[in-house]
Design an enzyme around this catalytic site. Structure first.
Site, PDB file in Angstrom:
ATOM      1  N   ARG A  26     -42.049 -21.675 -38.174  1.00  0.00           N
ATOM      2  CA  ARG A  26     -40.946 -20.731 -37.991  1.00  0.00           C
ATOM      3  C   ARG A  26     -41.256 -19.823 -36.792  1.00  0.00           C
ATOM      4  O   ARG A  26     -40.393 -19.431 -36.046  1.00  0.00           O
ATOM      5  CB  ARG A  26     -40.708 -19.892 -39.255  1.00  0.00           C
ATOM      6  CG  ARG A  26     -39.641 -18.831 -39.018  1.00  0.00           C
ATOM      7  CD  ARG A  26     -39.111 -18.100 -40.248  1.00  0.00           C
ATOM      8  NE  ARG A  26     -39.886 -18.179 -41.443  1.00  0.00           N
ATOM      9  CZ  ARG A  26     -40.979 -17.441 -41.685  1.00  0.00           C
ATOM     10  NH1 ARG A  26     -41.417 -16.564 -40.804  1.00  0.00           N
ATOM     11  NH2 ARG A  26     -41.634 -17.590 -42.809  1.00  0.00           N
ATOM     12  N   TYR A  80     -14.416 -15.747 -29.718  1.00  0.00           N
ATOM     13  CA  TYR A  80     -14.507 -16.863 -30.652  1.00  0.00           C
ATOM     14  C   TYR A  80     -14.171 -16.373 -32.067  1.00  0.00           C
ATOM     15  O   TYR A  80     -14.661 -15.319 -32.496  1.00  0.00           O
ATOM     16  CB  TYR A  80     -15.925 -17.430 -30.580  1.00  0.00           C
ATOM     17  CG  TYR A  80     -16.190 -18.542 -31.555  1.00  0.00           C
ATOM     18  CD1 TYR A  80     -15.577 -19.781 -31.397  1.00  0.00           C
ATOM     19  CD2 TYR A  80     -17.050 -18.370 -32.625  1.00  0.00           C
ATOM     20  CE1 TYR A  80     -15.816 -20.806 -32.293  1.00  0.00           C
ATOM     21  CE2 TYR A  80     -17.303 -19.389 -33.526  1.00  0.00           C
ATOM     22  CZ  TYR A  80     -16.685 -20.606 -33.353  1.00  0.00           C
ATOM     23  OH  TYR A  80     -16.929 -21.611 -34.239  1.00  0.00           O
ATOM     24  N   ASP A 131     -20.959 -13.747 -23.941  1.00  0.00           N
ATOM     25  CA  ASP A 131     -20.904 -15.091 -24.502  1.00  0.00           C
ATOM     26  C   ASP A 131     -20.457 -16.024 -23.369  1.00  0.00           C
ATOM     27  O   ASP A 131     -19.308 -15.989 -22.933  1.00  0.00           O
ATOM     28  CB  ASP A 131     -19.916 -15.130 -25.680  1.00  0.00           C
ATOM     29  CG  ASP A 131     -19.899 -16.495 -26.371  1.00  0.00           C
ATOM     30  OD1 ASP A 131     -20.220 -17.503 -25.722  1.00  0.00           O
ATOM     31  OD2 ASP A 131     -19.544 -16.549 -27.568  1.00  0.00           O
ATOM     32  N   LYS A 161     -22.000 -26.573 -27.766  1.00  0.00           N
ATOM     33  CA  LYS A 161     -20.901 -26.936 -26.883  1.00  0.00           C
ATOM     34  C   LYS A 161     -21.423 -27.611 -25.614  1.00  0.00           C
ATOM     35  O   LYS A 161     -22.067 -28.622 -25.713  1.00  0.00           O
ATOM     36  CB  LYS A 161     -20.050 -25.702 -26.591  1.00  0.00           C
ATOM     37  CG  LYS A 161     -19.746 -24.851 -27.851  1.00  0.00           C
ATOM     38  CD  LYS A 161     -18.883 -25.576 -28.877  1.00  0.00           C
ATOM     39  CE  LYS A 161     -18.821 -24.876 -30.236  1.00  0.00           C
ATOM     40  NZ  LYS A 161     -18.494 -23.456 -30.208  1.00  0.00           N
TER      41      LYS A 161
HETATM   42  C1  LIG Z   1     -18.651 -22.323 -31.043  1.00  0.00           C
HETATM   43  C2  LIG Z   1     -18.757 -21.004 -30.433  1.00  0.00           C
HETATM   44  C3  LIG Z   1     -19.571 -20.007 -30.998  1.00  0.00           C
HETATM   45  C4  LIG Z   1     -20.318 -20.200 -32.293  1.00  0.00           C
HETATM   46  O1  LIG Z   1     -21.321 -21.163 -32.182  1.00  0.00           O
HETATM   47  P1  LIG Z   1     -21.784 -22.162 -33.354  1.00  0.00           P
HETATM   48  O2  LIG Z   1     -22.820 -22.977 -32.671  1.00  0.00           O
HETATM   49  O3  LIG Z   1     -20.593 -22.943 -33.807  1.00  0.00           O
HETATM   50  O4  LIG Z   1     -22.331 -21.308 -34.452  1.00  0.00           O
HETATM   51  C5  LIG Z   1     -19.640 -18.791 -30.338  1.00  0.00           C
HETATM   52  N1  LIG Z   1     -18.951 -18.555 -29.196  1.00  0.00           N
HETATM   53  C6  LIG Z   1     -18.165 -19.492 -28.640  1.00  0.00           C
HETATM   54  C7  LIG Z   1     -17.425 -19.173 -27.390  1.00  0.00           C
HETATM   55  C8  LIG Z   1     -18.026 -20.728 -29.234  1.00  0.00           C
HETATM   56  O5  LIG Z   1     -17.216 -21.641 -28.677  1.00  0.00           O
END
Ligand SMILES: *Cc1c(COP(=O)(O)O)cnc(C)c1O
Length: 377
Positions: free
Chosen positions: A46, A98, A170, A195
């Site tokens: 961890r 998001y 983000d 993504k």
């Molecule tokens: C998908 C997404 C998240 C969250 O991420 P996960 O890997 O699904 O937990 C946060 N911000 C954006 C812009 C996203 O597209």
């Protein structure tokens, strides 16, 4: 080093024991210690794992940061960021983030005494106006999901520096290939590596990058203390994927540009949202702070029937949540990714029932356009 050289080499020295060129998957939970109090820097997985460390160094290099801290999902990373503040603190945040970020902060973290102001950060004045004596963080997503609105990152970082706030961006939609917020003075970059970074729709993961020793120390502590770490195999898959991030992003963008042009000439598409189009209200700002416009397009078809027909009748595009993979996806934000956002708030930002979001993959663009054209005519 250039982006692709870093993508292929950063954080990845050949294995010391065997010379293996590819970083091994250290699928272990613990490590042998030589004697009491003497070990190789690895005690428990961890806390330390070499596959994860390689990934963290790799993404840190791509984001022009100093440290990467990897998490088991984008939202686990989003959650960890709130350990930078305390109960009673205030956060200013983009109103069109998001959907899961909204759910976590507004519907969960608020119960722990955190206060959020959801504002349209594409107008910097709204940020200034939302400042309270207890403000600690400005959190932005740019371009936003799914409206593709742009926030001026230099402007955000200046406001934050002046007021001693932490700026968080983000950067999932752009990937480090098209946008590097740390280079514009922001403090923290967040990615859902699920993504574009991984890009093959086979891993859920997240990562945070910073240059700040202080922020790193706290988040590294939380990574271990709360324990939302990604497994070694997932880290290895993402490392494999970043090697092709540059070529994938080039192709995503090329395809998205052509598809956006197609939509902008088709009168069934009432409104087309893509930062690469000259008609995008913030096209100039996009050109200034991004090196490309990415692979996401949103289209408002004006009526829900057409929107439904598009998402149901596509053959190459797949109706699914998520984005940024090599395969093209289509989604209906109002009922899928943003269902947890109240309708009144959705309407205010233009996220209507007739809006469809396209994650343009790297297939042959002629096939993608034909897929849509067969429906719209
Ligand atoms: C998908 C997404 C998240 C969250 O991420 P996960 O890997 O699904 O937990 C946060 N911000 C954006 C812009 C996203 O597209």
């Amino acid at each position: 080093m250039g982006f692709s050289t870093d993508a292929i080499h950063a954080g990845q020295e050949p294995d010391l024991k065997t010379g293996a060129v590819i970083t091994p998957i250290y699928q272990t939970s613990t490590y042998a210690q030589e004697e009491l109090g003497k070990h190789k820097g690895y005690e428990y997985a961890r806390t330390q794992n070499l596959t994860r460390e390689s990934l963290e160094k790799n993404i840190a290099a791509l984001e022009k940061g100093k440290y990467g801290i990897a998490f088991s999902s984008g939202l686990a990373a989003t959650n960890a960021l709130m350990s930078l503040v305390k109960s009673g603190d205030h956060i200013i945040i983009s109103n069109n983030v998001y959907g899961g970020t909204y759910r976590l902060y507004e519907l969960v973290m608020k119960d722990f005494g955190l206060d959020y102001s959801w504002v349209d950060t594409s107008n910097l004045k709204n940020i200034e106006n939302a400042i309270k004596p207890n403000t600690k963080i400005v959190y932005v997503e740019t371009p936003t999901n799914p409206m593709l609105t742009i926030t001026d990152l230099k402007g955000v970082s200046e406001i934050c520096k002046k007021n001693n706030f932490i700026s968080i961006v983000d950067n999932t939609f752009m990937s480090p290939y098209f946008q590097n917020p740390l280079e514009m003075g922001c403090d923290i970059v967040l990615h859902s590596s699920t993504k574009y970074i991984n890009g093959h729709s086979d891993v859920v993961s997240g990562i945070v990058v910073t240059k700040s020793d202080k922020i790193h120390d706290r988040l590294r502590y939380i990574q271990n203390a709360a324990g939302a770490i990604p497994g070694p195999f997932d880290c290895w898959l993402i490392l494999r994927a970043t090697k092709t991030l540059a070529v994938r992003m080039e192709r995503h963008e090329k395809n998205a540009n052509q598809l956006a042009e197609y939509f902008s000439k088709n009168d069934k598409a009432k409104k087309v949202y893509y930062p690469g189009l000259k008609l995008h209200p913030q096209h100039e700002l996009a050109k200034k702070q991004m090196r490309g416009f990415g692979g996401m397009i949103s289209v408002d078809f004006g009526d829900i029937e057409t929107a439904k027909k598009v998402v149901n009748d596509v053959k190459i595009f797949t109706l699914a949540e998520s984005l940024g993979g090599v395969e093209s996806l289509v989604c209906h934000p109002a009922s899928m990714t943003h269902a947890s956002v109240p309708k009144a708030d959705r309407d205010k930002m233009g996220l209507t029932e007739s809006l469809v979001r396209f994650s343009v993959g790297i297939e042959d663009v002629e096939d993608l356009i034909e897929d849509i054209d067969n429906i719209l005519g």
